[in-house]
Design a protein around this motif. Structure first.
Motif, PDB file in Angstrom:
ATOM      1  N   LYS A   9       0.760  -1.106   0.400  1.00  0.00           N
ATOM      2  CA  LYS A   9       0.278  -0.323  -0.045  1.00  0.00           C
ATOM      3  C   LYS A   9       0.841   1.123   0.053  1.00  0.00           C
ATOM      4  CE  LYS A   9      -3.930   2.431   0.383  1.00  0.00           C
ATOM      5  NZ  LYS A   9      -4.444   2.606  -1.238  1.00  0.00           N
ATOM      6  N   ARG A  49      -7.451  -1.257   7.858  1.00  0.00           N
ATOM      7  CA  ARG A  49      -7.809  -0.769   7.047  1.00  0.00           C
ATOM      8  C   ARG A  49      -8.359  -1.432   5.930  1.00  0.00           C
ATOM      9  NH1 ARG A  49      -9.303   3.881   8.026  1.00  0.00           N
ATOM     10  NH2 ARG A  49      -9.573   4.792   6.095  1.00  0.00           N
ATOM     11  N   ALA A  52     -10.376  -4.918   6.158  1.00  0.00           N
ATOM     12  CA  ALA A  52     -12.242  -4.076   6.442  1.00  0.00           C
ATOM     13  C   ALA A  52     -11.948  -3.229   5.462  1.00  0.00           C
ATOM     14  CB  ALA A  52     -11.883  -2.913   7.364  1.00  0.00           C
ATOM     15  N   PHE A  54     -11.855  -0.292   3.652  1.00  0.00           N
ATOM     16  CA  PHE A  54     -11.598   1.283   4.143  1.00  0.00           C
ATOM     17  C   PHE A  54     -10.863   1.861   2.906  1.00  0.00           C
ATOM     18  CE2 PHE A  54     -14.384   0.115   7.031  1.00  0.00           C
ATOM     19  CZ  PHE A  54     -13.692  -0.004   8.077  1.00  0.00           C
ATOM     20  N   PRO A  56      -7.992   0.690  -1.245  1.00  0.00           N
ATOM     21  CA  PRO A  56      -8.111  -0.798  -2.011  1.00  0.00           C
ATOM     22  C   PRO A  56      -6.213  -0.436  -1.338  1.00  0.00           C
ATOM     23  CG  PRO A  56      -8.247   1.718  -2.847  1.00  0.00           C
ATOM     24  CD  PRO A  56      -8.671   1.756  -1.447  1.00  0.00           C
ATOM     25  N   PRO A  57      -5.785  -1.880  -1.845  1.00  0.00           N
ATOM     26  CA  PRO A  57      -4.567  -2.433  -1.656  1.00  0.00           C
ATOM     27  C   PRO A  57      -3.916  -1.705  -3.025  1.00  0.00           C
ATOM     28  CG  PRO A  57      -5.661  -4.006  -2.747  1.00  0.00           C
ATOM     29  CD  PRO A  57      -6.771  -3.071  -2.112  1.00  0.00           C
ATOM     30  N   THR A  58      -2.571  -1.609  -3.278  1.00  0.00           N
ATOM     31  CA  THR A  58      -2.216  -0.893  -4.643  1.00  0.00           C
ATOM     32  C   THR A  58      -1.606  -1.886  -5.386  1.00  0.00           C
ATOM     33  OG1 THR A  58      -1.158   1.067  -2.862  1.00  0.00           O
ATOM     34  CG2 THR A  58      -0.038   0.463  -5.802  1.00  0.00           C
ATOM     35  N   MET A  59      -1.672  -2.446  -4.303  1.00  0.00           N
ATOM     36  CA  MET A  59      -0.592  -3.984  -5.076  1.00  0.00           C
ATOM     37  C   MET A  59      -1.391  -5.384  -4.151  1.00  0.00           C
ATOM     38  SD  MET A  59       2.719  -3.973  -6.544  1.00  0.00           S
ATOM     39  CE  MET A  59       3.677  -3.234  -5.979  1.00  0.00           C
ATOM     40  N   GLY A  60      -1.275  -6.284  -5.001  1.00  0.00           N
ATOM     41  CA  GLY A  60      -1.385  -7.609  -3.949  1.00  0.00           C
ATOM     42  C   GLY A  60      -2.858  -7.993  -3.902  1.00  0.00           C
ATOM     43  N   SER A  61      -3.511  -9.225  -2.952  1.00  0.00           N
ATOM     44  CA  SER A  61      -5.070  -9.298  -2.643  1.00  0.00           C
ATOM     45  C   SER A  61      -4.908  -9.606  -0.877  1.00  0.00           C
ATOM     46  CB  SER A  61      -5.200 -10.419  -4.127  1.00  0.00           C
ATOM     47  OG  SER A  61      -4.230 -11.967  -2.928  1.00  0.00           O
ATOM     48  N   SER A  70     -11.003  -8.057  -2.673  1.00  0.00           N
ATOM     49  CA  SER A  70      -9.781  -6.895  -2.592  1.00  0.00           C
ATOM     50  C   SER A  70     -10.695  -6.015  -3.364  1.00  0.00           C
ATOM     51  CB  SER A  70      -8.362  -7.213  -3.115  1.00  0.00           C
ATOM     52  OG  SER A  70      -7.994  -8.613  -3.652  1.00  0.00           O
ATOM     53  N   ARG A  71     -11.837  -6.385  -3.988  1.00  0.00           N
ATOM     54  CA  ARG A  71     -12.843  -5.454  -4.999  1.00  0.00           C
ATOM     55  C   ARG A  71     -13.543  -4.789  -4.071  1.00  0.00           C
ATOM     56  NH1 ARG A  71     -10.218  -6.428 -10.051  1.00  0.00           N
ATOM     57  NH2 ARG A  71     -10.631  -4.046 -11.006  1.00  0.00           N
TER      58      ARG A  71
ATOM     59  N   SER B   2       1.065 -13.954  -5.498  1.00  0.00           N
ATOM     60  CA  SER B   2      -0.115 -13.360  -5.487  1.00  0.00           C
ATOM     61  C   SER B   2      -0.466 -13.822  -6.882  1.00  0.00           C
ATOM     62  CB  SER B   2       0.055 -11.934  -5.086  1.00  0.00           C
ATOM     63  OG  SER B   2      -0.961 -11.205  -5.466  1.00  0.00           O
ATOM     64  N   TYR B   6      -5.730  -7.474 -10.939  1.00  0.00           N
ATOM     65  CA  TYR B   6      -5.606  -6.653 -11.356  1.00  0.00           C
ATOM     66  C   TYR B   6      -4.083  -6.068 -11.515  1.00  0.00           C
ATOM     67  CZ  TYR B   6      -5.400  -5.279  -6.170  1.00  0.00           C
ATOM     68  OH  TYR B   6      -4.501  -5.780  -5.286  1.00  0.00           O
ATOM     69  N   GLY B   9      -2.118  -0.531  -8.060  1.00  0.00           N
ATOM     70  CA  GLY B   9      -2.373   0.647  -8.460  1.00  0.00           C
ATOM     71  C   GLY B   9      -3.745   0.446  -8.921  1.00  0.00           C
ATOM     72  N   GLU B  12      -7.005   1.501  -6.725  1.00  0.00           N
ATOM     73  CA  GLU B  12      -6.639   2.927  -6.185  1.00  0.00           C
ATOM     74  C   GLU B  12      -7.642   3.646  -7.056  1.00  0.00           C
ATOM     75  OE1 GLU B  12      -2.696   2.695  -5.377  1.00  0.00           O
ATOM     76  OE2 GLU B  12      -3.279   2.618  -2.998  1.00  0.00           O
TER      77      GLU B  12
END
Lengths: 354, 309, 272
Positions: A9, A49, A52, A54, A56-61, A70-71, B2, B6, B9, B12
């Motif tokens: 993140k 977070r 939860a 609140f 979204p992750p930048t990368m990963g799941s 994740s979505r 992983s 997607y 980024g 986001e």
């Protein structure tokens, strides 16, 4: 049941980018009290977070029970949060707060009523159920926040430093209470704290974090007795770090004494740092005998239940030794500057990876 | 390993884009309202300023610079040459000078008032503040009518002076420049008081005490310490009075009558008997430009103030 | 018991010579004309020179005046419609532009919302006159819709300010908690955000209402024949003989405004 896979993140972009989590991996089991432990800014709240929803992750799941969530927005994840500042709805009563999640899920009125009553009983707030949340004490608010998050029977309960605003006595009571609740409900608790004692007393497993990375995951005993690296050892409990030379399962300290050790994976022969917990050592007046180490006293600190002796070894390294006080009085020790013989308990030496 | 579905980024970026869309949609009603009934019409007015006046008002859809030219130039009725539009120029001058006078007068009376209220002890202060704010909320027209009742020939001032025998016949105060200036000062006074009050409220009086400690007289301390420190309030108050004065319409119309026109009345004339819409549009744009200049000056001065600390 | 001497009035840096006098004088002058207006609206006679006794005849005369009734009804109708629509639009805009990181276009939205406050009323009035004249010719339609649209537009920034102020005092953790507890976007708004921002919305509504009620310039230019509001009616009357009837109407407007503004301040100063 929660799988965090290669999760990163990053906040902001370009020059002001801040990496809060760096390629983090973890698996949290069902019906487990799992604690994220670390200093401020280590990323533990960010990770919470992310679970939860609140952010979204930048990368990963992030997976829950094998399903990639994740979505999903937070209102579609069967995960509930107890916030650090409780975030109770000020314009609703205690009962209305607790019932909120169930209402949003469209549960029938009778179910909402019975579950709310059940929750009120669980946290012992039946008497105050019609009070405005702004009119109850901090400890009571905390219990309402807990009940509100438990009412919808989520698969996972996230707790973001929920006890930090409470005074010591209340805090200790709530620690026991939370542990009991987790046992009774069987819900996975993911608990965030910076207080290592809290983590040790409550958790089934602890993940020690620093600077966006998980350094070590293990049971409280594993983390305490066999920390994998210096930061973990330092963060939990008190530590003595000594230089040593490792050769085939045996370390030799500066003064020549040898001890057999378990060699952790990936550590080669040669110079290593070793950890000795103060309570695994003892000191007595006199010259060192077989298996003992010579040292002189710098200071003696009496703290009621124990006495900590700050020693200096022949090599110049400092060593803290802590011994419990007996009813007969403290152990026989010379004054400052006196000579003592130090014993290190068998198996007390841990080789650190860094 | 992983197995995210997607790109880095991407989640986001999606969340951010959805959030932006959402905010734009929410702002749409307000924006549309203002574009169609406030900002947009201004652009139409720019177009109209470059058209030719129609015979009975409105416009002929042909390009013409007459509107803009007529703001300052007119044709001599005798020999058809181009001369300065004296009537217009005197109206510009009157508007500018009356607005400046109003600003100065409101400052002269407003500053002591603001000072007085701000230096009241905390319990009484709310009372005085309320007192100064209430007239501000009263209808502009009503306040103007109140002034009219004061200064007209059978108004209060004349009646009192006659009764006291100080004058033999009523003084003509209505329909003069004096009336307009007096009226505007009265109407815009609270706008000067409030910003200065805010500045005085924030004043660190220990600085004044320091000045006195170093032998400054009250007047010198006021001039050299207090005044510079409350300058932001004074500047804000001045702008808050000057700009509405420049564009005043109701007060000059009621108190100035048909003879002493200000900018706003001149503009109205073009849509009434003057029947010169392009001229009216051009004049409006001139007024807007003047207001913009004042605002830019204000922004410059306040940012310089902030830079000086 | 010893009699302690009275403490002498101390030296204070807060007093400046003459300022108090000017201040009291100014406040007196500020209220005097309005007081005179109000007092004489109850005068049985029609001259300011002679007080002929307390009477409500001018009020009765005004109330019986059909033109006044017509104008009053129109003012109220206009204010209620314009304020309501403006408040809804302003609420939505406030939700979009408050408690947020900078998003593309935020400055422009801000500028647009506050635009009516930046431009002198006469300029807006003239621009609207031009545009609506064209529309009236084009559609042949001369109802009150033009006035309503014009009023709604300039009421938006006035409704926006108190709503935004209220919203800024609410931190977003409550909405986050609601989402955590399965509330949809709409339900989060209806059950959490709206109840908590309600005082701001009502304050905005009242402010917009007062602003619309008081408006003279824009109404004067946008109205068609026979579409007087109370202020434009009075403006027209002032051209002729000054009657105490205008005094009476003025007093009513003053008190209505004072009550609404007092309510507005109660709403914005109460905590929570």
């Amino acid at each position: 049941m929660i799988e965090i896979g290669n999760t990163t993140k990053v906040f902001g972009s370009g020059e002001t980018a801040f990496t809060a989590l760096r390629d983090v991996n973890a698996t949290i089991q069902g019906n487990e009290f799992f604690t994220l432990l670390g200093p401020s800014g280590c990323g533990k709240t960010t990770l919470l977070r992310l679970i939860a929803g609140f952010e979204p992750p930048t990368m990963g799941s992030i997976k829950l029970g094998g399903r990639d969530i994740s979505r999903l927005p937070p209102n579609q994840r069967p995960v509930n949060t107890v916030f650090q500042n409780y975030a109770l709805f000020p314009h609703m009563s205690v009962a209305q707060n607790i019932a909120f999640g169930l209402e949003m899920l469209g549960k029938p009125k009778s179910e909402i009523q019975s579950t709310t009553d059940e929750m009120l009983r669980l946290v012992q707030m039946e008497e105050l159920k019609d009070r405005r949340t702004s009119e109850i004490s901090g400890g009571q608010q905390q219990r309402v926040a807990l009940a509100r998050a438990l009412a919808p029977h989520p698969e996972v309960l996230l707790l973001d430093e929920p006890l930090s605003a409470l005074d010591l006595k209340l805090r200790k009571e709530m620690q026991i209470e939370l542990k009991r609740l987790q046992n009774e409900t069987g819900i996975t608790f993911v608990f965030v704290t910076h207080d290592q004692e809290e983590a040790l007393t409550m958790s089934d497993r602890i993940a020690v974090m620093n600077a966006g990375e998980i350094l070590q995951v293990g049971s409280p005993r594993e983390i305490y007795e066999r920390p994998s690296q210096r930061f973990v050892a330092n963060f939990i409990g008190e530590s003595n770090f000594l230089d040593a030379d490792l050769k085939g399962g045996t370390v030799t300290l500066a003064d020549g004494s040898t001890f057999s050790v378990d060699v952790p994976e990936g550590v080669a022969d040669g110079h290593v740092n070793v950890l000795v917990r103060p309570e695994h050592t003892s000191a007595r007046a006199g010259e060192p005998g077989e298996g003992e180490i010579a040292a002189t006293i710098d200071t003696i600190v009496y703290s009621g239940e124990a006495t900590t002796v700050h020693l200096r070894l022949a090599s110049g390294e400092p060593l803290k030794s802590r011994m419990g006080n007996t009813p007969q009085g403290s152990t026989d020790l010379p004054g400052e500057g006196g000579n003592v013989a130090v014993t290190i308990a068998p198996g007390a030496i841990t080789v650190l990876r860094d | 390993m992983s197995d995210a579905t997607y790109k880095p980024g991407e989640l986001e970026a999606e969340a951010r884009a959805a959030d932006n869309r959402h905010r734009w949609l929410l702002s749409l009603p307000a924006m549309l309202l203002i574009i169609f009934a406030a900002a947009g019409p201004l652009l139409v007015m720019v177009v109209y300023s470059f058209l030719a006046p129609g015979d009975y008002g409105n416009v002929k859809w042909e390009f013409s610079l007459e509107g803009w030219m007529n703001t300052v130039i007119q044709r001599d009725i005798f020999d058809d040459t181009l001369i300065w539009a004296d009537a217009h120029l005197s109206i510009f001058w009157r508007s500018l000078s009356l607005s400046l006078i109003t600003t100065v007068l409101t400052l002269l009376f407003g500053l002591p008032t603001a000072w007085f209220i701000a230096t009241q002890p905390s319990g009484k202060r709310e009372f005085w503040l309320y007192l100064i704010t209430v007239p501000f909320w009263a209808n502009l027209l009503v306040r103007t009518i109140a002034i009219q009742e004061l200064i007209r020939s059978e108004g209060v001032i004349n009646l009192v002076l006659l009764k006291l025998g100080l004058i033999d016949a009523p003084i003509q105060m209505m329909f003069t420049n004096f009336a307009i200036g007096f009226g505007m000062t009265y109407v815009y006074l609270p706008l000067m008081v409030l910003p200065i009050y805010a500045s005085v409220d924030k004043l660190d009086f220990r600085l004044v005490e320091a000045a006195h400690d170093l032998y400054a007289s009250r007047w010198t301390a006021f001039r050299r310490v207090i005044l510079p420190l409350i300058k932001p309030g004074i500047i804000a108050g001045s702008i808050l009075v000057f700009i509405p004065s420049l564009g005043a319409y109701v007060t000059p119309r009621v108190l100035g009558g048909g003879k002493n026109l200000m900018f706003g009345n001149l503009i109205e004339l073009q849509f009434g008997q003057g029947r010169n819409w392009p001229l009216g549009a051009a004049l409006s744009l001139m007024l807007m430009a003047a207001v913009m200049v004042a605002l830019i000056w204000y922004v410059r001065v306040t940012s310089r103030e902030q830079a000086d600390g | 018991m010893a009699d302690f001497p009275k403490p002498r009035k101390g030296y204070s840096v807060r007093t400046l010579p003459g300022f108090a006098v000017v201040a009291i004088f100014t406040l007196f002058v500020l209220y005097a004309p309005i007081m005179i207006l109000v007092v004489y609206s109850f005068n049985d006679g029609s001259s300011l020179a002679i007080w002929e006794g307390f009477s409500l005849r001018w009020y009765q005369q005004a109330a019986a005046n059909e033109a006044v009734q017509d104008a009053a009804v129109r003012s109220l109708f206009l204010a209620i419609s314009a304020a309501s629509v403006a408040t809804v639009a302003a609420t939505m805009a406030a939700l979009a532009t408050t408690r947020t990181r900078h998003f593309p276009g935020r400055t422009m939205i801000y500028a647009l919302i506050n635009q009516p406050l930046m431009v002198p009323e006469i300029v807006t009035a003239v621009a609207l006159l031009i545009v609506f004249a064209a529309v009236k010719v084009w559609t042949g339609h001369t109802s009150m819709i033009y006035l309503i649209v014009a009023h709604t537009a300039f009421c938006v920034p006035f409704a926006y300010l108190p709503i935004r102020a209220r919203l800024e005092t609410m931190d977003t953790s409550l909405e986050t908690a609601a989402q955590d507890l399965y509330a949809s976007r709409w339900l989060t708004f209806r059950r959490v955000t709206l109840p908590l921002m309600w005082p701001g919305i009502v304050a905005g509504l009242m402010l917009a209402f007062v602003i619309s009620l008081d408006d003279v310039v824009i109404t004067e230019f946008v109205k068609s024949a026979g579409q007087d509001t109370l202020p434009t009616y009075m403006l027209g009357q002032l051209r002729r003989v000054v009657t105490p009837e205008v005094n009476a109407i003025s007093t009513v407007i003053l008190f209505a405004g004072a009550i609404l503004v007092a309510l507005f301040f109660r709403l914005t100063n109460r905590r929570g």
